[in-house]
Design a protein around this motif. Structure first.
Motif, PDB file in Angstrom:
ATOM      1  N   TRP A 142       0.843  -1.218   0.000  1.00 48.25           N
ATOM      2  CA  TRP A 142       0.000   0.000   0.000  1.00 48.25           C
ATOM      3  C   TRP A 142       0.871   1.259   0.000  1.00 48.25           C
ATOM      4  O   TRP A 142       0.608   2.211  -0.721  1.00 48.25           O
ATOM      5  CB  TRP A 142      -0.934  -0.016   1.198  1.00 48.25           C
ATOM      6  N   ARG A 143       1.919   1.245   0.836  1.00 48.69           N
ATOM      7  CA  ARG A 143       2.806   2.406   0.867  1.00 48.69           C
ATOM      8  C   ARG A 143       3.447   2.654  -0.499  1.00 48.69           C
ATOM      9  O   ARG A 143       3.553   3.800  -0.971  1.00 48.69           O
ATOM     10  CB  ARG A 143       3.909   2.207   1.911  1.00 48.69           C
ATOM     11  N   LEU A 144       3.863   1.574  -1.148  1.00 50.95           N
ATOM     12  CA  LEU A 144       4.478   1.729  -2.462  1.00 50.95           C
ATOM     13  C   LEU A 144       3.471   2.278  -3.477  1.00 50.95           C
ATOM     14  O   LEU A 144       3.808   3.113  -4.328  1.00 50.95           O
ATOM     15  CB  LEU A 144       5.044   0.384  -2.932  1.00 50.95           C
ATOM     16  N   ALA A 145       2.210   1.835  -3.350  1.00 53.61           N
ATOM     17  CA  ALA A 145       1.168   2.358  -4.241  1.00 53.61           C
ATOM     18  C   ALA A 145       0.933   3.847  -3.992  1.00 53.61           C
ATOM     19  O   ALA A 145       0.744   4.632  -4.932  1.00 53.61           O
ATOM     20  CB  ALA A 145      -0.127   1.571  -4.045  1.00 53.61           C
ATOM     21  N   LEU A 146       0.949   4.245  -2.717  1.00 47.51           N
ATOM     22  CA  LEU A 146       0.826   5.671  -2.388  1.00 47.51           C
ATOM     23  C   LEU A 146       1.975   6.463  -3.004  1.00 47.51           C
ATOM     24  O   LEU A 146       1.772   7.557  -3.563  1.00 47.51           O
ATOM     25  CB  LEU A 146       0.833   5.873  -0.874  1.00 47.51           C
ATOM     26  N   LEU A 147       3.176   5.913  -2.872  1.00 51.08           N
ATOM     27  CA  LEU A 147       4.357   6.589  -3.406  1.00 51.08           C
ATOM     28  C   LEU A 147       4.258   6.715  -4.927  1.00 51.08           C
ATOM     29  O   LEU A 147       4.575   7.761  -5.507  1.00 51.08           O
ATOM     30  CB  LEU A 147       5.609   5.815  -3.002  1.00 51.08           C
ATOM     31  N   GLU A 148       3.792   5.671  -5.570  1.00 48.47           N
ATOM     32  CA  GLU A 148       3.638   5.726  -7.029  1.00 48.47           C
ATOM     33  C   GLU A 148       2.615   6.773  -7.440  1.00 48.47           C
ATOM     34  O   GLU A 148       2.805   7.518  -8.405  1.00 48.47           O
ATOM     35  CB  GLU A 148       3.218   4.351  -7.562  1.00 48.47           C
ATOM     36  N   THR A 149       1.525   6.851  -6.682  1.00 46.94           N
ATOM     37  CA  THR A 149       0.498   7.854  -7.001  1.00 46.94           C
ATOM     38  C   THR A 149       1.031   9.263  -6.800  1.00 46.94           C
ATOM     39  O   THR A 149       0.767  10.165  -7.604  1.00 46.94           O
ATOM     40  CB  THR A 149      -0.742   7.632  -6.124  1.00 46.94           C
ATOM     41  N   ARG A 150       1.807   9.452  -5.719  1.00 51.23           N
ATOM     42  CA  ARG A 150       2.381  10.791  -5.501  1.00 51.23           C
ATOM     43  C   ARG A 150       3.344  11.169  -6.623  1.00 51.23           C
ATOM     44  O   ARG A 150       3.349  12.307  -7.098  1.00 51.23           O
ATOM     45  CB  ARG A 150       3.122  10.815  -4.170  1.00 51.23           C
ATOM     46  N   ILE A 151       4.164  10.217  -7.066  1.00 53.87           N
ATOM     47  CA  ILE A 151       5.090  10.500  -8.168  1.00 53.87           C
ATOM     48  C   ILE A 151       4.313  10.777  -9.448  1.00 53.87           C
ATOM     49  O   ILE A 151       4.685  11.635 -10.247  1.00 53.87           O
ATOM     50  CB  ILE A 151       6.072   9.330  -8.346  1.00 53.87           C
ATOM     51  N   GLU A 152       3.232  10.034  -9.648  1.00 54.94           N
ATOM     52  CA  GLU A 152       2.385  10.277 -10.818  1.00 54.94           C
ATOM     53  C   GLU A 152       1.860  11.707 -10.810  1.00 54.94           C
ATOM     54  O   GLU A 152       1.841  12.393 -11.846  1.00 54.94           O
ATOM     55  CB  GLU A 152       1.231   9.287 -10.801  1.00 54.94           C
ATOM     56  N   LEU A 153       1.471  12.195  -9.636  1.00 59.85           N
ATOM     57  CA  LEU A 153       1.020  13.585  -9.510  1.00 59.85           C
ATOM     58  C   LEU A 153       2.178  14.552  -9.754  1.00 59.85           C
ATOM     59  O   LEU A 153       1.997  15.609 -10.373  1.00 59.85           O
ATOM     60  CB  LEU A 153       0.417  13.818  -8.125  1.00 59.85           C
ATOM     61  N   ASP A 154       3.368  14.207  -9.256  1.00 59.76           N
ATOM     62  CA  ASP A 154       4.544  15.041  -9.511  1.00 59.76           C
ATOM     63  C   ASP A 154       4.754  15.215 -11.013  1.00 59.76           C
ATOM     64  O   ASP A 154       5.045  16.310 -11.502  1.00 59.76           O
ATOM     65  CB  ASP A 154       5.797  14.419  -8.885  1.00 59.76           C
ATOM     66  N   LEU A 155       4.608  14.129 -11.739  1.00 54.38           N
ATOM     67  CA  LEU A 155       4.793  14.197 -13.187  1.00 54.38           C
ATOM     68  C   LEU A 155       3.694  15.007 -13.846  1.00 54.38           C
ATOM     69  O   LEU A 155       3.940  15.774 -14.782  1.00 54.38           O
ATOM     70  CB  LEU A 155       4.835  12.782 -13.783  1.00 54.38           C
ATOM     71  N   GLU A 156       2.470  14.862 -13.365  1.00 54.93           N
ATOM     72  CA  GLU A 156       1.374  15.662 -13.922  1.00 54.93           C
ATOM     73  C   GLU A 156       1.574  17.145 -13.640  1.00 54.93           C
ATOM     74  O   GLU A 156       1.122  17.991 -14.408  1.00 54.93           O
ATOM     75  CB  GLU A 156       0.041  15.198 -13.340  1.00 54.93           C
ATOM     76  N   LEU A 157       2.267  17.454 -12.538  1.00 59.26           N
ATOM     77  CA  LEU A 157       2.534  18.852 -12.192  1.00 59.26           C
ATOM     78  C   LEU A 157       3.803  19.377 -12.861  1.00 59.26           C
ATOM     79  O   LEU A 157       4.202  20.505 -12.597  1.00 59.26           O
ATOM     80  CB  LEU A 157       2.640  18.999 -10.670  1.00 59.26           C
ATOM     81  N   GLY A 158       4.455  18.553 -13.678  1.00 56.14           N
ATOM     82  CA  GLY A 158       5.604  19.020 -14.441  1.00 56.14           C
ATOM     83  C   GLY A 158       6.947  18.844 -13.770  1.00 56.14           C
ATOM     84  O   GLY A 158       7.953  19.360 -14.248  1.00 56.14           O
TER      85      GLY A 158
END
Length: 952
Positions: A142-158
């Motif tokens: 679950w933690r790794l999934a959270l981390l992946e989602t946060r990185i995905e948002l980082d990429l969406e934010l440029g």
């Protein structure tokens, strides 16, 4: 574990397992059998139930009364909501999902980051029992999934470049996780590193085939194909192209809708929402404010026409002439409204109050929209407000109607470039615009994206078929005549601005004129006080004066105590200054501002570089600067004011008398160059000072400017240009008998010799500089030379001598209290320790250096420290850490340090990646490094070629 503010004693393994099973049920009851199974699994001891009761008893004593309770044949924990980090983290995840769903990516990222900060190491680390083991795996996933989602948002934010380092480490830690590899490829591609992105795919395909005997999944395969064909949609941010639905206009007092209205979606939506809100306890009022010509009336009419059907009882309109010398009287406007509502002229009451009362009576229980255009003030609007809840009022004004009770305020800015270009195209015609797209973009930019200016420019072009767009662009390029060009028929930008200027008080008008004279992109409150020759201790009065101009849309507030002009409004203000201010006063404005910046930058430099005698060689100032007690706020001021400070230096070259102070301001503010914060603007300012000082034969100012130009070129890796400037600076410094330029020019020549591996020559130059520093009693300069000579000794094989010298330099910097130079000292000592194979000690020194560079906001030196740490980690056979450090270095040195330094970082990154089994990406790094080194003709290219040849 904590109980309130008290940290509890460590629990036994069985107590930990029991507490874990109860906590993760989040208040639900667990039977004794379930808890026995959680603690001991399928082979419990014979006395398991008795043992369980013992552990429950111990836990109750530690947790306090009322926490661990017995009920329904089992046990449960009663804790406060959000007492468990797991529950808080899940709550953050839930709110992040909602924020993402509504499009607030930054808030979603913040919430996920908060959730992830609650994790510390492996979940349930050391807790025994099968239940904890199962939960540990699930929580980790679950933690790794959270981390992946946060990185995905980082990429969406440029944040593509920033994520490469973290993703590189995560893919090494979780090599078979394709989602991480997908995001690493995307981050690399969007960072301009297409070849490395393809290398990640190659490595992934090889790894999956070797480990699992499978090919990459469809998502990874599709991304690979899109990168191969450089799919433009990969780099494009998602856009919402849904248009505002038009509304068919109906006959009423509203003006006809503008046929070429475009854009303004956010403002349109805000106004519609305000006007169409459900009837409650107050009537809907919306007020639009902005500078003249920004399109307030066009926006208001467009919105009013779009909602008119919701007001079936009529729409009233009045131009209140608020920007003119004689605003409309409320009584006269009420008379017009009352007649429109059916009141005979003979029945109109005389007074304003009586007319307002009748007006409100006629509108009771009716749904009427009232558009009040060009209002002067809230006082003149209040009598025109209906009393019925079903009515709505839309107001436009140059003034911000903060004192209009219940009004929803919408500030209207200039158009964004696509909107401005669309407006221009609609007027001149798409065919004509398509012939010269770049000229069209330059024209709307010259118009400052101001709708009135764009309409005038486009109308002039439309009326002149023989003109090219470039013809108009050329006429607008001259700032001195630009306002004159923006005139057609009865429309003129200058006239529109003049109406607002005519409403200013004498004090406001003077401030409006003088604040426009500096070229600074924005002015802070202390800088504005200097320009206006006001007492810096009376900041509140100065701020109130400038904010009054903001309220009248004659000035823009970009942040608290920060102001700027619209480009065209600045030109108008300068026209008024030339007409109404003497030449002496206009020159004095620049002199006062230069004095303020030099005095403050000098104080900042003194805090940041204690003991440096450079300050004793600077020109005196007559205006005080800002007082700082600590270097951190002083440096923050310098970096915040950097663009304005450098613009002032560049502007000062027009006045020969200001050249010495302009050159000295560059010296006092050289952190702007060395940190890379404003290096390009700094270079332009230094070049301008050098050229002008040379033209007027000011050898002192020219020498200092050329010295700094040489340092800029050295920082950028342009060694030939740096050497030429250093040679000129040395000659000028000797001619002007300037020990400052003389000594630092010798030091620069030594640095350049070091960059070309000419270490004996470098040592000789450093020793010459040492003599000049010593003659000037400049211990700061002497310590710098001690450190630089140590660097040369190191390269000449005298490692122990270099280490001793660096240790002496560090001790000297500590005594002087020079934080940045102390960090440089740790850095130099680390290099010597690394060369002596003392890598752990080198890493320790590099960490201290990095802390100092971060504290003093030096991204170039931060990048170099990360690069050296990567070298040390590689020498210690820790490739994963080395790769992370190299990625940090590349991110920081992307626009700093020149191609040679980036090549070095790429070479180390390639070595680390190879050791991590990512040979495809490693080869890509080396190829890029070789390309960079080949352009700079560096000898290190042979080393990289060898790496490629061995592995070919």
């Amino acid at each position: 574990m904590w109980r309130g503010e008290q940290k509890l004693a460590p629990l036994s393994p069985q107590e930990q397992a029991l507490l874990c099973a109860l906590l993760l049920r989040q208040g639900r009851t667990a039977t004794a059998e379930e808890l026995v199974d959680a603690v001991w699994g399928e082979a419990p001891p014979p006395e398991a139930i008795a043992g369980l009761r013992t552990y429950v008893f111990r836990l109750r004593r530690k947790l306090g009364p009322g926490v661990l309770v017995s009920e329904s044949g089992g046990y449960a924990l009663r804790v406060e909501p959000k007492a468990l980090d797991l529950e808080v983290s899940r709550d953050h995840e839930t709110h992040a999902k909602r924020a993402r769903a509504r499009g607030d990516l930054a808030e979603a990222r913040r919430l996920l980051h908060m959730g992830l900060t609650l994790w510390d190491g492996q979940p349930l680390a050391g807790v025994p029992g099968p239940y904890a083991h199962a939960q540990r795996r699930g929580l980790g996933e679950w933690r790794l999934a959270l981390l992946e989602t946060r990185i995905e948002l980082d990429l969406e934010l440029g944040l593509h470049t920033e994520m490469v380092s973290e993703l590189t480490a995560l893919t090494a830690e979780h090599p078979l996780r394709e989602r991480l590899r997908f995001m690493l490829m995307l981050a690399l591609y969007r960072s301009g590193r297409q070849a490395e992105a393809l290398g990640v795919y190659t490595d992934t395909r090889s790894l999956l085939a070797e480990e699992l005997g499978v090919d990459p999944g469809p998502d990874l395969e599709r991304l690979h194909q899109r990168i191969l064909r450089a799919d433009p949609d990969l780099a494009a941010a998602p856009t919402d192209s849904a248009a505002v639905r038009p509304t068919v206009p109906r006959p009423a007092q509203l003006p006809a809708p503008p046929t070429d209205f475009t854009g303004r979606r956010t403002a349109v939506d805000a106004l519609r929402e305000q006007l169409l809100r459900p009837s409650g306890t107050a009537m809907a009022i919306a007020a639009v404010h902005g500078l003249g010509g920004v399109g307030k009336t066009a926006l208001a009419v467009h919105v009013a026409q779009s909602v008119r059907e919701r007001f079936p009882d009529g729409q009233l309109y009045a131009d209140l002439l608020g920007h003119g010398p004689r605003p409309a009287e409320p009584a006269a406007v009420l008379g017009t409204f009352l007649r429109a509502l059916g009141t005979p002229a003979a029945a109109l009451p005389e007074g304003t109050q009586e007319r307002a009362a009748l007006y409100r009576s006629l509108l009771a229980d009716r749904r009427v929209l009232v558009l009040l255009d060009n209002a002067h003030s809230a006082a003149r609007i209040r009598p025109l407000l209906p009393g019925a809840l079903g009515c709505a009022v839309l107001v436009t004004s140059r003034a911000r109607m903060a004192d209009l009770d219940g009004a929803g305020l919408v500030g209207l800015d200039v158009m964004d470039p696509p909107e401005a270009l669309d407006l221009f195209t609609r007027i001149v015609g798409p065919a004509r615009a398509a012939e010269e797209p770049e000229a069209c973009r330059e024209t709307v930019a010259a118009c400052g994206f101001l709708p009135l200016a764009i309409r005038i420019a486009a109308a002039r072009l439309a009326a002149r078929p023989a003109w090219k767009v470039t013809t108009l662009t050329g006429r607008l390029a001259d700032e001195h005549h630009r306002l004159g060009e923006l005139r057609t028929g009865d429309l003129a930008v200058g006239v529109s601005f003049g109406l607002g200027y005519g409403q200013l008080s004498p004090e406001q008008a003077r401030a409006f004129r003088l604040l426009a004279l500096p070229d600074a992109p924005r002015l802070s409150l202390p800088a504005a006080s200097a320009v206006l020759r006001r007492d810096p201790r009376d900041d509140r009065a100065t701020a109130a004066l400038l904010e009054s101009l903001v309220d009248l849309s004659m000035l823009e507030s970009t942040a608290p105590d920060r102001w700027r002009y619209h480009d065209l409004l600045r030109l108008y203000a300068r026209d008024r200054a030339e007409a109404e201010e003497s030449g002496a006063e206009r020159r004095a404005v620049l002199s006062r501002l230069l004095d303020f910046y030099l005095a403050t930058a000098t104080g900042t430099y003194a805090l940041h570089n204690p003991g440096d005698r450079l300050l004793d060689h600077l020109a005196p100032t007559t205006r005080p600067g800002l007082p700082f007690d600590d270097s951190k706020p002083a440096l923050s001021w310098l970096f915040d004011e950097g663009p304005a400070l450098l613009a002032t230096v560049h502007q000062a070259v027009d006045e020969p008398a200001l050249l010495p102070r302009a050159a000295d301001l560059l010296l006092a503010g050289q952190d702007l160059m060395e940190s890379g914060t404003c290096v390009h603007q700094y270079e332009q300012a230094a070049q301008a000072v050098a050229d002008r000082a040379g033209a007027v034969r000011d050898t002192g100012a020219e020498g200092r400017a050329r010295l700094l130009l040489g340092q800029v070129h050295h920082l950028a890796g342009r060694l030939d240009q740096a050497r030429a400037q250093a040679r000129l600076a040395l000659t000028l410094g000797r001619t002007a008998q300037d020990p400052l330029t003389h000594s630092y020019a010798l030091n620069l020549q030594g640095n350049l010799a070091t960059a070309r591996n000419r270490y004996e020559e470098a040592a000789a130059r450093y020793r010459q500089a040492m003599k000049v520093f010593r003659a000037d009693a400049n211990r700061y300069g002497e310590t710098t030379m001690l450190m630089n000579i140590a660097r040369a000794d190191l390269e000449l094989g005298r490692s122990e001598q270099a280490i001793t010298a660096c240790e002496q330099a560090v001790e000297s910097w500590q005594e002087l209290g020079a934080r940045l130079r102390l960090a440089n000292g740790h850095y130099a000592l680390a290099l010597a320790l690394h060369r002596a194979q003392r890598h752990e000690q080198a890493l320790s020194r590099l960490q201290r250096a990095l802390d100092g560079f971060e504290e003093t906001r030096q991204p170039f030196w931060q990048g170099m420290a990360h690069y050296r740490m990567a070298q040390a980690e590689l020498a210690l056979r820790r490739p994963q850490r080395a790769a992370a450090q190299a990625e940090h270095a590349l991110a920081l040195l992307k626009d700093l340090g020149g191609e040679q330094r980036r090549a070095h970082a790429l070479t180390v990154l390639g070595r680390a990646l190879e050791q991590l089994g990512q040979s495809g990406r490693a080869r890509t790094c080396w190829e890029q490094a070789l390309s960079l080194l080949g352009r700079s003709d560096a000898s290190e290219a042979d080393e990289v070629r060898a790496l490629l040849e061995v592995r070919s």
